[in-house]
Design an enzyme around this catalytic site. Structure first.
Site, PDB file in Angstrom:
ATOM      1  N   ASP A 199     -10.965  10.852   8.385  1.00 19.97           N
ATOM      2  CA  ASP A 199     -10.619  10.319   7.062  1.00 19.97           C
ATOM      3  C   ASP A 199     -11.289   8.968   6.834  1.00 19.97           C
ATOM      4  OD1 ASP A 199      -9.433  10.492   4.580  1.00 19.97           O
ATOM      5  OD2 ASP A 199      -7.521   9.640   5.226  1.00 19.97           O
TER       6      ASP A 199
ATOM      7  N   LYS B 149       3.741   0.087   8.652  1.00 23.57           N
ATOM      8  CA  LYS B 149       3.506   1.391   8.041  1.00 23.57           C
ATOM      9  C   LYS B 149       4.739   2.254   8.272  1.00 23.57           C
ATOM     10  CE  LYS B 149       0.376   5.366   7.947  1.00 23.57           C
ATOM     11  NZ  LYS B 149      -0.915   5.934   8.421  1.00 23.57           N
TER      12      LYS B 149
ATOM     13  N   GLY C  91       0.832  -1.196   0.000  1.00 22.34           N
ATOM     14  CA  GLY C  91       0.000   0.000   0.000  1.00 22.34           C
ATOM     15  C   GLY C  91       0.862   1.238   0.000  1.00 22.34           C
TER      16      GLY C  91
ATOM     17  N   ASN D 279       0.363   9.437  -0.252  1.00 21.97           N
ATOM     18  CA  ASN D 279       1.254  10.595  -0.339  1.00 21.97           C
ATOM     19  C   ASN D 279       2.225  10.652   0.831  1.00 21.97           C
ATOM     20  OD1 ASN D 279       0.094  11.474  -2.689  1.00 21.97           O
ATOM     21  ND2 ASN D 279      -1.296  12.909  -1.708  1.00 21.97           N
ATOM     22  N   ASN D 280       1.800  10.167   1.997  1.00 19.57           N
ATOM     23  CA  ASN D 280       2.565  10.397   3.218  1.00 19.57           C
ATOM     24  C   ASN D 280       3.151   9.142   3.845  1.00 19.57           C
ATOM     25  OD1 ASN D 280       1.797  13.126   3.001  1.00 19.57           O
ATOM     26  ND2 ASN D 280      -0.119  12.715   4.079  1.00 19.57           N
TER      27      ASN D 280
ATOM     28  N   VAL E 110       2.930   1.059   3.127  1.00 24.92           N
ATOM     29  CA  VAL E 110       2.648  -0.099   3.979  1.00 24.92           C
ATOM     30  C   VAL E 110       3.316  -1.318   3.358  1.00 24.92           C
ATOM     31  CG1 VAL E 110       0.872  -1.549   5.026  1.00 24.92           C
ATOM     32  CG2 VAL E 110       0.451   0.903   4.708  1.00 24.92           C
TER      33      VAL E 110
END
Length: 542
Positions: A201, A98, A76, A79-80, A83
Site C-alpha cells: 500500500d 492508531k 487522520g 475506512n479501517n 489516528v
C-alpha cells in the site's frame, strides 16, 4: 471502566446489548499474530447487527486509554482505523495513536505483529525510514468489541497532505523528490530483503514527514495552559494507594476523565472553528482473505506455455472468482456487447502545461524546513503481509496498483516498486500517473490497462494469456487487445515530462529512465529496491 463507556452502555437498548454479545470478528488461521494481543474467534455477523453502535460516542477527545494515553484530536482517518494526537500522561510526551476499527480487529493484530518485527530491526538501524512501534495494547468495550491500539512518534503529516494544496500542489522540487524516493527505497530494501515483508500500500498518504506543524503546536499550547499536569498531580496525591484497590482505582479513573475532558475544551473549540488538518485516507474495501501457498512464492515465468489457459476450456472456478471481483455491468456477456471506445482522442498529453509558476496559492502547508531537509517514514502496515502469507485478494490502492495485480497473476515484492515509480512521478508533477475512472462506461481495470499501455508500453502477450481474468480484460479475436478499447497511439514519459511539465530534455531523460526501471510491466524484468538505489538519477542525493 470510564465514565463515557459506562454512560454509553447504560443508554444502549436491550436489543443492541444482545447484538454486542453476538458480534464477533473473524480471523484467519494462516495469519501470524502477536501473542500479547488476543484475537477473536471467527463468526459471521451482518453489518445491521451493529448499526446502533456509534464509535464516536466511545472514542472521543478527552478519552483516556490504558490509564495514561489521553486523546487530544483526531488527525487522520480511513475506512479501517483512525489516528489521534495523544498525550502520554506518565511520560509527559505527545505521540500518535492508531486505533483499529473493531470490525478489523484481527487485521490490527496482524499489523502489530509486522510492525513489531520492523521496530525490532529499527532499534539498531536508525536510518530505516519506517515508523517505529512504541507501545501497543487492546481496549475492550465488551466481549465482542475490541480495538487494537498502537503508539508511534508524532509526525508533521503525509506527503499527500502536502500535495493537496499550497505551494507544492503542482509538485515538489526535484532534489526533495529524490531525497524522499531514496528514503522510501531504503525502507523497502530492508522490508523486502531482510524482513520478508510486502507493504502492498505504498502511496503518498503513507509517507510521513518528521516535524511539528503549526496546528500541532497550537494544540500543545492550548493543552499546556489548561493546567492538566497540576490537576493530575493533585489527583494522584489524593489517591496514593489507588493500585491496591480496584474500586478506588475506578474512582480515580473517573476523576481523571473529568479533568481530561476539561483540559481539551479549548482544543475542541479550536477544532470546531478551523475544522482542518484531519487527513481522510482512502482505503480499498476488499477484506476477504485467501493466502498463497508457499509453492507460489517463486518468481513467475509468464513465458511458460504449459500453464496457459485455453479460452475454449471450461473455466468454472475462474468465472466464479471473477464474478466476485467485477462490477455489476462487467459480466463477460455484457462486455462482449459493448461498443469499442476510441480513448486516444480523449487524451492529449501535450496540452496540459505545468501550473506551478502561474499558481497563486503560495501557502506553506507544512513549514518548509521540514520539506527541504526532509526526514520521512513509511507507515500504515495494515495491508502488509509476510511474503509467504500474502493474500490472494486484490491489493494496493487503485492508482498505484501493479499490472500483475490487475491481471490476477502471482505477485512479488516488486509490486511495491511499481507503486514507488508512480509516487515519484506524482511528487515531481503534482499529478497522478494512472488515474482510471471508467471512461465511456468502461470497467476501471480496462481504463487502467489502457493508460498503462498508452504510456509505458504493451503488456506482454504471455502475461495476457496467463491472466485468470483474460476473458474480461482482453479480446482474443483482436490479438488480445484490451477489450472494448480501439487501437491507440502510444506516447512516452520523456515526452510527457517535457511537453506537459516543462522538464528540460536532460532532466526528463534521466527521470523517465528511472521511472521506466520501476514501471517494467513484466515484474521479472522490473528493478528491485537495491537496483533503483544505484540508479544515476539518485547519485546526487546524500
Amino acid at each position: 471502566m470510564s465514565i463515557s463507556v459506562c454512560y454509553y452502555l447504560s443508554k444502549m437498548s436491550e436489543s443492541t446489548k444482545v447484538q454486542f454479545e453476538k458480534k464477533s470478528v473473524g480471523h484467519n488461521s494462516d495469519d501470524e499474530y502477536d501473542d500479547t494481543v488476543p484475537y477473536n474467534e471467527d463468526d459471521e455477523t451482518s453489518e445491521e447487527e451493529v448499526q446502533e453502535y456509534n464509535e464516536d460516542e466511545v472514542i472521543h477527545p478527552g478519552f483516556v486509554l490504558k490509564g495514561t494515553y489521553l486523546l487530544l484530536k483526531k488527525i487522520g482517518s480511513g475506512n479501517n482505523a483512525s489516528v489521534w494526537m495523544t498525550y502520554h500522561i506518565s511520560n509527559d510526551k505527545f505521540l500518535a495513536m492508531k486505533i483499529q476499527d473493531h470490525l478489523c480487529y484481527n487485521d490490527g493484530c496482524r499489523e502489530v505483529t509486522i510492525v513489531n518485527k520492523i521496530s525490532e530491526y529499527g532499534k539498531n538501524n536508525p536510518d530505516f525510514f519506517c515508523v517505529q512501534l512504541l507501545d501497543h495494547f487492546y481496549f475492550e468495550l465488551s466481549d465482542n468489541i475490541k480495538y487494537v491500539c498502537s503508539i508511534y512518534e508524532l509526525y508533521a503529516g503525509s506527503i499527500h497532505f502536502l500535495l493537496e494544496e499550497g505551494k507544492y500542489k503542482y509538485g515538489l522540487p526535484l532534489p526533495v523528490v529524490k531525497t524522499i524516493i531514496k528514503q522510501l527505497l531504503t525502507s523497502l530494501s530492508t522490508l523486502h530483503g531482510k524482513l520478508n515483508i510486502i507493504h502492498s500500500d505504498v502511496k503518498p498518504e503513507n509517507i510521513l514527514f518528521k516535524g511539528l506543524p503549526d496546528y500541532q503546536k497550537n494544540i500543545i499550547k492550548l493543552f499546556n495552559r489548561s493546567g492538566f499536569r497540576e490537576k493530575y498531580a493533585e489527583l494522584c496525591s489524593e489517591y496514593p494507594n489507588r493500585h491496591e484497590n480496584l474500586e478506588i482505582e475506578d474512582e480515580f479513573m473517573d476523576n481523571l476523565e473529568y479533568i481530561a475532558m476539561d483540559a481539551i475544551k479549548e482544543i475542541r473549540i479550536l477544532e470546531e472553528c478551523l475544522n482542518t488538518n484531519e487527513e481522510l485516507i482512502p482505503d480499498d474495501p476488499d477484506n476477504n482473505e485467501k493466502y498463497y501457498d508457499s509453492t507460489d512464492s517463486e518468481e513467475y515465468d509468464y513465458s511458460d506455455n504449459s500453464d496457459y489457459y485455453d479460452d475454449d476450456e471450461d473455466t468454472g472456478p475462474i468465472k466464479k472468482y471473477n464474478e466476485r471481483l467485477q462490477s455489476v455491468d462487467d459480466c463477460q456477456e455484457i462486455l462482449d456487447c459493448k461498443e469499442i471506445c476510441d480513448l486516444d482522442k480523449e487524451y492529449n498529453f501535450a496540452t496540459v502545461l505545468n501550473n506551478r509558476e502561474s499558481s497563486s496559492d503560495k501557502r506553506e502547508i507544512i513549514d518548509d524546513k521540514y520539506v527541504i531537509n526532509c526526514q520521512t517514514a513509511l507507515t500504515d502496515f495494515g495491508n502488509s503481509y509476510f511474503f509467504d502469507k500474502r493474500t490472494r485478494n486484490e491489493i494496493q490502492d487503485r492508482r498505484y496498483r501493479a499490472p500483475e495485480v490487475i491481471l490476477d497473476l502471482n505477485y512479488t515484492f516488486c509490486c511495491d516498486i511499481w507503486s514507488v515509480a508512480c509516487v515519484a512521478y506524482e511528487l515531481a508533477t503534482g499529478y497522478v500517473l494512472f488515474d482510471p475512472f471508467g471512461e465511456h462506461f468502461l470497467n476501471r481495470d480496462l481504463h487502467h490497462l489502457f493508460l498503462i499501455e498508452k504510456i509505458v508500453g504493451e503488456i506482454p502477450l504471455a502475461m495476457k494469456k496467463k491472466s485468470k481474468r483474460r476473458k474480461f480484460l482482453f479480446d482474443k479475436s483482436r490479438g488480445y487487445h484490451i477489450k472494448n478499447v480501439d487501437e491507440f497511439k502510444s506516447t512516452n514519459l520523456e515526452t510527457i515530462l517535457m511537453n506537459q511539465y516543462l522538464f528540460s530534455k536532460e532532466e526528463a531523460e534521466s527521470f523517465a529512465n528511472f521511472l521506466m526501471c520501476g514501471l517494467s510491466i513484466d515484474p521479472a524484468t522490473r528493478s528491485n529496491a537495491d537496483e533503483l538505489l544505484k540508479h544515476p538519477w539518485l547519485n546526487d542525493v546524500n
